[in-house]
Design a protein around this motif. Structure first.
Motif, short mmCIF file in Angstrom:
data_model
loop_
_atom_site.label_atom_id
_atom_site.label_comp_id
_atom_site.label_asym_id
_atom_site.label_seq_id
_atom_site.Cartn_x
_atom_site.Cartn_y
_atom_site.Cartn_z
N GLY A 12 98.83 4.56 83.64
CA GLY A 12 97.50 5.14 83.56
C GLY A 12 97.25 5.68 82.16
O GLY A 12 98.20 6.00 81.44
N ILE A 13 95.97 5.76 81.78
CA ILE A 13 95.63 6.44 80.53
C ILE A 13 94.56 7.48 80.84
O ILE A 13 93.70 7.27 81.71
CB ILE A 13 95.12 5.47 79.43
CG1 ILE A 13 94.00 4.56 79.93
CG2 ILE A 13 96.26 4.62 78.89
CD1 ILE A 13 93.47 3.58 78.88
N LEU A 69 90.05 -5.39 75.40
CA LEU A 69 91.22 -6.14 75.87
C LEU A 69 90.97 -7.64 75.73
O LEU A 69 91.85 -8.40 75.30
CB LEU A 69 91.51 -5.77 77.33
CG LEU A 69 92.70 -6.46 77.98
CD1 LEU A 69 94.00 -6.13 77.25
CD2 LEU A 69 92.80 -6.05 79.46
N PHE A 70 89.77 -8.04 76.06
CA PHE A 70 89.41 -9.47 75.96
C PHE A 70 89.49 -9.94 74.50
O PHE A 70 90.02 -11.00 74.20
CB PHE A 70 88.00 -9.68 76.52
CG PHE A 70 87.52 -11.09 76.40
CD1 PHE A 70 88.01 -12.08 77.25
CD2 PHE A 70 86.60 -11.45 75.43
CE1 PHE A 70 87.59 -13.39 77.14
CE2 PHE A 70 86.16 -12.77 75.32
CZ PHE A 70 86.66 -13.73 76.17
N ARG A 71 88.97 -9.12 73.57
CA ARG A 71 89.01 -9.50 72.15
C ARG A 71 90.45 -9.60 71.66
O ARG A 71 90.79 -10.47 70.86
CB ARG A 71 88.26 -8.48 71.28
CG ARG A 71 86.81 -8.28 71.66
CD ARG A 71 85.91 -9.36 71.07
NE ARG A 71 84.55 -9.20 71.55
CZ ARG A 71 83.54 -8.71 70.82
NH1 ARG A 71 83.75 -8.36 69.57
NH2 ARG A 71 82.34 -8.60 71.35
N PHE A 72 91.28 -8.69 72.13
CA PHE A 72 92.70 -8.75 71.75
C PHE A 72 93.32 -10.04 72.27
O PHE A 72 94.01 -10.76 71.55
CB PHE A 72 93.47 -7.54 72.31
CG PHE A 72 94.97 -7.75 72.30
CD1 PHE A 72 95.67 -7.78 71.10
CD2 PHE A 72 95.67 -7.95 73.49
CE1 PHE A 72 97.05 -8.01 71.08
CE2 PHE A 72 97.04 -8.18 73.47
CZ PHE A 72 97.73 -8.21 72.28
N ILE A 114 92.09 -3.90 83.21
CA ILE A 114 91.71 -2.52 83.52
C ILE A 114 91.39 -2.52 85.02
O ILE A 114 90.81 -3.48 85.52
CB ILE A 114 90.42 -2.14 82.74
CG1 ILE A 114 90.50 -2.59 81.27
CG2 ILE A 114 90.13 -0.66 82.85
CD1 ILE A 114 91.62 -2.00 80.47
N THR A 115 91.76 -1.48 85.75
CA THR A 115 91.44 -1.49 87.19
C THR A 115 90.39 -0.42 87.53
O THR A 115 90.18 0.52 86.76
CB THR A 115 92.70 -1.24 88.06
OG1 THR A 115 92.93 0.17 88.12
CG2 THR A 115 93.92 -1.96 87.53
N VAL A 134 95.73 0.90 84.31
CA VAL A 134 95.69 -0.49 83.85
C VAL A 134 96.82 -1.28 84.51
O VAL A 134 97.88 -0.73 84.82
CB VAL A 134 95.77 -0.60 82.31
CG1 VAL A 134 94.64 0.18 81.67
CG2 VAL A 134 97.10 -0.15 81.78
N ASP A 135 96.55 -2.53 84.73
CA ASP A 135 97.52 -3.41 85.37
C ASP A 135 98.45 -3.99 84.31
O ASP A 135 97.99 -4.57 83.33
CB ASP A 135 96.78 -4.54 86.10
CG ASP A 135 97.73 -5.37 86.95
OD1 ASP A 135 98.89 -4.99 87.09
OD2 ASP A 135 97.30 -6.41 87.47
#
Lengths: 136, 487
Positions: A12-13, A69-72, A114-115, A134-135
């Motif tokens: 988790g964050i 996350l998608f861009r990474f 991300i959840t 996050v998963d």
């Protein structure tokens, strides 16, 4: 200010800040602290903008982290600087980072997604706070 | 809801079955049932996984019970190790969270005619070769490239597509669950974003708990079933654990976003947003199912290509062709998937959508979906354990049809969080410790090994014992790792 916390198979964050905008930036820093071992070593060589349509605050935070996350994942860019503006038309982000260089960036976790589980964003005594799992 | 111990009711129904009665929470449509023995249930009580079992019981159209296997642990929305079946005719829903982000994450086992004594002297070279050839690690791309048109064909046709590209054989197809292709896949329902994330990742391992292991058959428990699978004690095998990579994660993510406000539209009340769902018969439900099947087919192709690269690596090291070393696929099973299957519920045979989130199909002998060669013994069930101890080969039993919609467990289940595991590994060389146990590990990162160290998991032998005693699946062979490739 951010920290990561335990969740059996995942991580988790959570973060807090003086404004919603700073909170969004802080959560992004938290995300990249999972992805690379020393996020402070990321140079702001490339600037990218992120535009997202309006939604509830928590969903918008979700979309923001998800987009980074998608861009990474697709462009192999790691980010270290984040500026966010929120208004009626949605989120306007300017982020800076550089292409992933395995010689300089030790990768940490593979964040799959991300959840929505326990996704929260709230204001408490004038401070903005959020948490997300996050998963891995 | 949050971390901490589960304080709700857990009533013991029999030696291996525990019940959360539907009276526990208003809104539960059926009971929750957990398969565990007295020791495992104590561990299971330690987090909120049982609460999640209860939450799944809220889903419209759920049949019989919200089920959980002995390896359950706390997930998000659904627990890991959960099983739930819904009937479309009764307003039943499909829930992307009940499949998971890693659509068709699963396991395959390949045998060989090599034995431990011939392999041990070359093991270092073999592991170096596998590590060099099999792409592993965060976001790592691979050597197989498919353009968009080819990717769509691959997702529509599954492993048979790779056969046309001479990267799979008839034997590989016959020994893969669903013959490596779910019909009804709709590649056009897969977004460009998902294609972007998956384009270079077919044939790559990924990281986290995914692995490629060289194993040896440690002990045979059922000689007849082992013979049917071509397994003998001391034989060297390869086990692969991976899924649909970035493509599948994105398909799940897209679906969760599309379904965000759908439960409200259909008047569905849910205790957790991660359980978001749509009626199977709605447009939203059908769209997800088309995309989910496409991602599942991608995953089978991914494991096929991983196995193919393992065959090439063995050929390189031993100087013989893989066919000569009889490196044949024993079986491939999915453990994150939803399948439309026929089951008997309260005396009535019906077709239901079985969600398996960290749970493995375990069809018994004579079931029509079990490949011909295994018809008499039951479907092989592959249970990966941790990298220091063991993995298992089982076969499905009749008890799975009457108790768990034809399902058994999927692994050992974590006991330590990733952070706790890393803390426990401080100052240690996990690779050295594994080498002392006879396991050569090759990993991209120290953290990866630390998080996946054996102590982070339950003892898989105990989990398998419960599944065996509950007659869900029967023990055939215990496998011991001798070499590990991790992301």
């Amino acid at each position: 200010m951010f920290r990561t916390f335990d969740h059996t198979a995942d991580v988790g964050i959570e973060a807090e800040a003086d404004s919603r905008e700073e909170l969004f930036a802080e959560m992004a820093r938290a995300l990249f602290s999972l992805i690379v071992e020393r996020p402070e070593a990321i140079e702001p060589l490339r600037q990218v903008t992120v535009e997202l349509p309006p939604d509830d605050d928590d969903y918008l935070l979700f979309d923001w982290l998800n987009e980074l996350l998608f861009r990474f994942d697709t462009d192999r860019l790691v980010f270290g600087r984040f500026e966010v503006r929120l208004d009626e038309s949605g989120l306007h982000g300017t982020v800076a980072g550089e292409p992933l260089d395995p010689a300089r960036h030790q990768l940490g976790h593979e964040v799959k997604a991300i959840t929505y589980h326990e996704l929260r964003l709230w204001e408490e005594n004038g401070r903005w706070k959020a948490r997300v799992i996050v998963d891995i | 809801m949050g971390s901490g111990r589960f304080h709700g009711p857990l009533e013991q129904l029999s030696e291996c079955v525990w019940r959360i009665p539907k009276s526990y929470k208003e809104g539960m449509r059926v009971d929750g049932l957990i398969f565990a023995d007295e020791n495992l249930i104590e561990q299971i009580r330690n987090d909120q996984a049982p609460e999640q079992v209860a939450n799944v019981a809220f889903l419209p159209g759920i049949q019989y019970a919200s089920l959980a296997m002995p390896d359950i642990h706390w997930g998000y929305g659904f627990c890991i190790g959960g099983v739930c079946a819904t009937d479309p005719e009764e307003g039943g829903v499909i829930s992307p969270g009940g499949v998971g982000y890693d659509i068709n994450c699963g396991v395959r086992l390949m045998r060989s005619n090599l034995f431990i004594d011939e392999v041990r002297p070359h093991l270092g070279q073999l592991m170096d070769t596998l590590f060099a050839n099999v792409p592993a690690g965060v976001g790592q791309g691979g050597k197989y490239h498919f353009n968009r048109k080819e990717l769509r064909q691959l997702m529509g046709q599954g492993v048979p597509y790779l056969k046309r590209r001479e990267l799979a054989t008839d034997g590989d197809i016959a020994h893969t669950e669903a013959r490596g292709c779910l019909p009804g896949a709709d590649p056009d329902a897969v977004s460009d974003r998902a294609l972007d994330r998956g384009a270079k990742q077919c044939g790559t391992l990924g990281s986290g708990n995914h692995f490629l292991e060289v194993q040896m058959v440690d002990r045979i428990f059922d000689p007849q079933a082992a013979r049917a699978m071509g397994l003998e004690e001391g034989m060297v095998c390869v086990m692969v654990h991976s899924g649909s990579r970035g493509l599948g994660y994105q398909v799940c993510d897209d679906a969760l976003r599309q379904l965000r406000h759908v439960p409200r539209k259909y008047g569905i009340e849910l205790p957790d947003r991660q359980l978001v769902c749509a009626p199977v018969l709605s447009d939203e439900g059908k769209r997800y199912l088309g995309a989910m099947r496409a991602a599942a087919n991608f995953a089978w192709c991914n494991r096929q290509l991983l196995m193919w690269q393992a065959r090439e690596s063995f050929a390189q090291v031993f100087g013989r062709s893989w066919r000569d070393m009889q490196m044949n696929l024993v079986y491939d099973v999915a453990h994150n998937i939803a399948k439309f299957e026929e089951h008997e519920v309260a005396g009535i045979r019906k077709r239901v959508w079985v969600h398996r989130k960290g749970a493995t199909r375990a069809f018994p002998p004579h079931h029509p979906e079990v490949p011909e060669v295994y018809r008499a013994i039951g479907q092989p069930v592959l249970i990966p354990g941790d990298m220091g101890r063991a993995s298992w080969v089982l076969v499905g039993q009749e008890g799975s049809m009457s108790q768990s919609f034809g399902t058994a467990c999927h692994g050992a289940g974590r006991v330590l969080s990733r952070k706790a595991a890393v803390k426990l590994a401080q100052g240690r060389r996990i690779d050295q410790e594994l080498a002392d146990r006879g396991v050569l590990a090759r990993a991209r990162s120290w953290r990866g090994l630390a998080e996946e160290q054996p102590d982070a998991y339950k003892d898989v032998d105990l989990v398998v014992e419960v599944v065996d005693r509950a007659h869900l699946a029967k023990k055939v062979a215990r496998m011991r790792p001798i070499g590990v490739v991790k992301g």
